[in-house]
Design an enzyme around this catalytic site. Structure first.
Site, PDB file in Angstrom:
ATOM      1  N   SER A  79       0.814  -1.226   0.000  1.00 59.03           N
ATOM      2  CA  SER A  79       0.000   0.000   0.000  1.00 59.03           C
ATOM      3  C   SER A  79       0.836   1.259   0.000  1.00 59.03           C
ATOM      4  CB  SER A  79      -0.884   0.074   1.247  1.00 59.03           C
ATOM      5  OG  SER A  79      -1.748  -0.999   1.314  1.00 59.03           O
TER       6      SER A  79
ATOM      7  N   HIS B 127      -3.197   0.895  -4.467  1.00 58.70           N
ATOM      8  CA  HIS B 127      -2.615  -0.243  -5.176  1.00 58.70           C
ATOM      9  C   HIS B 127      -2.868  -0.068  -6.664  1.00 58.70           C
ATOM     10  CE1 HIS B 127      -1.538  -3.258  -2.019  1.00 58.70           C
ATOM     11  NE2 HIS B 127      -2.210  -2.394  -1.291  1.00 58.70           N
TER      12      HIS B 127
ATOM     13  N   MET C 277      -2.009  -6.776   7.000  1.00 62.59           N
ATOM     14  CA  MET C 277      -3.074  -7.620   6.439  1.00 62.59           C
ATOM     15  C   MET C 277      -2.646  -8.364   5.172  1.00 62.59           C
ATOM     16  SD  MET C 277      -6.122  -4.821   6.882  1.00 62.59           S
ATOM     17  CE  MET C 277      -6.233  -3.812   8.380  1.00 62.59           C
TER      18      MET C 277
ATOM     19  N   HIS D  16      -6.618   4.781   6.973  1.00 65.40           N
ATOM     20  CA  HIS D  16      -5.957   4.388   5.724  1.00 65.40           C
ATOM     21  C   HIS D  16      -5.212   5.588   5.121  1.00 65.40           C
ATOM     22  CE1 HIS D  16      -5.087   1.775   2.402  1.00 65.40           C
ATOM     23  NE2 HIS D  16      -5.756   2.490   1.532  1.00 65.40           N
TER      24      HIS D  16
HETATM   25  N1  HPA Z   1      -2.952  -2.645  11.380  1.00 60.54           N
HETATM   26  C1  HPA Z   1      -3.093  -3.542  10.374  1.00 60.54           C
HETATM   27  N2  HPA Z   1      -2.635  -3.343   9.158  1.00 60.54           N
HETATM   28  C2  HPA Z   1      -1.980  -2.197   8.916  1.00 60.54           C
HETATM   29  C3  HPA Z   1      -1.800  -1.216   9.900  1.00 60.54           C
HETATM   30  C4  HPA Z   1      -2.316  -1.447  11.212  1.00 60.54           C
HETATM   31  O1  HPA Z   1      -2.188  -0.652  12.139  1.00 60.54           O
HETATM   32  N3  HPA Z   1      -1.106  -0.187   9.333  1.00 60.54           N
HETATM   33  C5  HPA Z   1      -0.891  -0.563   8.038  1.00 60.54           C
HETATM   34  N4  HPA Z   1      -1.406  -1.769   7.782  1.00 60.54           N
END
Ligand code: HPA
Length: 269
Positions: A25, A56, A206, A242
């Site tokens: 990302s 993406h 993730m 995000h």
């Molecule tokens: N948690 C889960 N996935 C992520 C995070 C987070 O804090 N930051 C970027 N991806």
């Protein structure tokens, strides 16, 4: 199952890519470093899942870094988008069948280790797969690898050593830690972050775990890099968003690009 995609790519690209990179990302940009580039949008490749996550891009770039032919995936499929584990690792398997022997997985992650700050670059030493899924579930495809692959060196020790050397040469501060892979798409609760710290995680994200498993299955060596885009829930004032993940990703991008450009020609395949 992978043949149509392999043929589609072989028509467009000459030579065998040895190393592949997956950009997470907000971490695109590196693909522009390659010479003699050939760009292939995911949408045309038979069977290839489209990435739907913001930040993406959705293209595969082939090109040279020095003498080395490299394949770069800008954008990946995630389980939280509703893709099956097999779809999530589809690209890795196609690239593996094309001849890739080394894989660099990058991701954005939330920092759990209190010594991390947004903007830290962390070498993944190991992962804890909490996604409730494994891409190897189901009949084993013996053409890919064994039924029960070992995961002791899932993130190649050799590659990590090379990464530390390159980072030192560039004067980059590289930390090292354990990546907890969760399903998402909701961010964690503060209680979940305390739990993740207790079980030995330094960061959380993730993605990456399924790809790493599929690569190890095929005997491909993996290097994992997390960009800490935010402090995890409960370790901060305010919420995780995000937007913050993408903003910090954009800030680390230039450093990551420089690091990958030096690192990838050094990886043994
Ligand atoms: N948690 C889960 N996935 C992520 C995070 C987070 O804090 N930051 C970027 N991806």
């Amino acid at each position: 199952m992978y043949d149509a995609a392999i043929q589609y790519l072989q028509i467009r690209v000459s030579g065998r890519p040895e190393v592949a990179v997956v950009l997470g990302s907000g971490l695109g940009g590196f693909a522009d470093q390659l010479a003699d580039r050939v760009e292939v949008p995911y949408r045309g490749i038979p069977g290839w899942p489209q990435s739907t996550a913001a930040g993406h891009e959705g293209k595969l770039t082939f090109g040279k870094l020095g003498e080395r032919l490299v394949a770069v995936m800008s954008g990946r499929a995630h389980l939280y988008e509703g893709y099956s584990p097999a779809q999530v690792v589809y690209g890795i398997r196609v690239l593996g069948k094309l001849g890739v022997r080394g894989l660099v997985l990058t991701n954005a992650a939330g920092g759990i280790n209190l010594s991390y700050e947004p903007g830290s670059l962390v070498l993944i030493s190991d992962h804890i797969n909490l996604q409730g899924a494994n891409p190897l579930v189901g009949p084993n495809d013996d053409s890919l690898g064994p039924r029960f692959p070992d995961m002791t060196d899932a993130y190649s020790q050799r590659y990590r050593m090379i990464a530390r050397e390159v980072a030192a040469r560039l004067g980059l501060h590289l930390k090292e830690g354990v990546y907890a892979a969760v399903l998402g798409p909701s961010y964690e609760t503060p209680a979940e972050i305390r739990y993740l710290r207790t079980i030995g995680a330094d960061m959380v994200g993730m993605s990456t775990a399924a790809e790493c498993i599929a690569a190890n299955h095929m005997g491909i060596q993996v290097l994992g890099l997390s960009c800490i885009t935010n402090l995890a829930a409960g370790l901060r004032t305010g919420k995780v968003s995000h937007e913050e993940v993408l903003e910090t990703g954009a800030r680390i991008q230039a450093t990551l690009r420089r690091f990958l450009t030096e690192l990838i020609p050094q990886l043994e395949v």
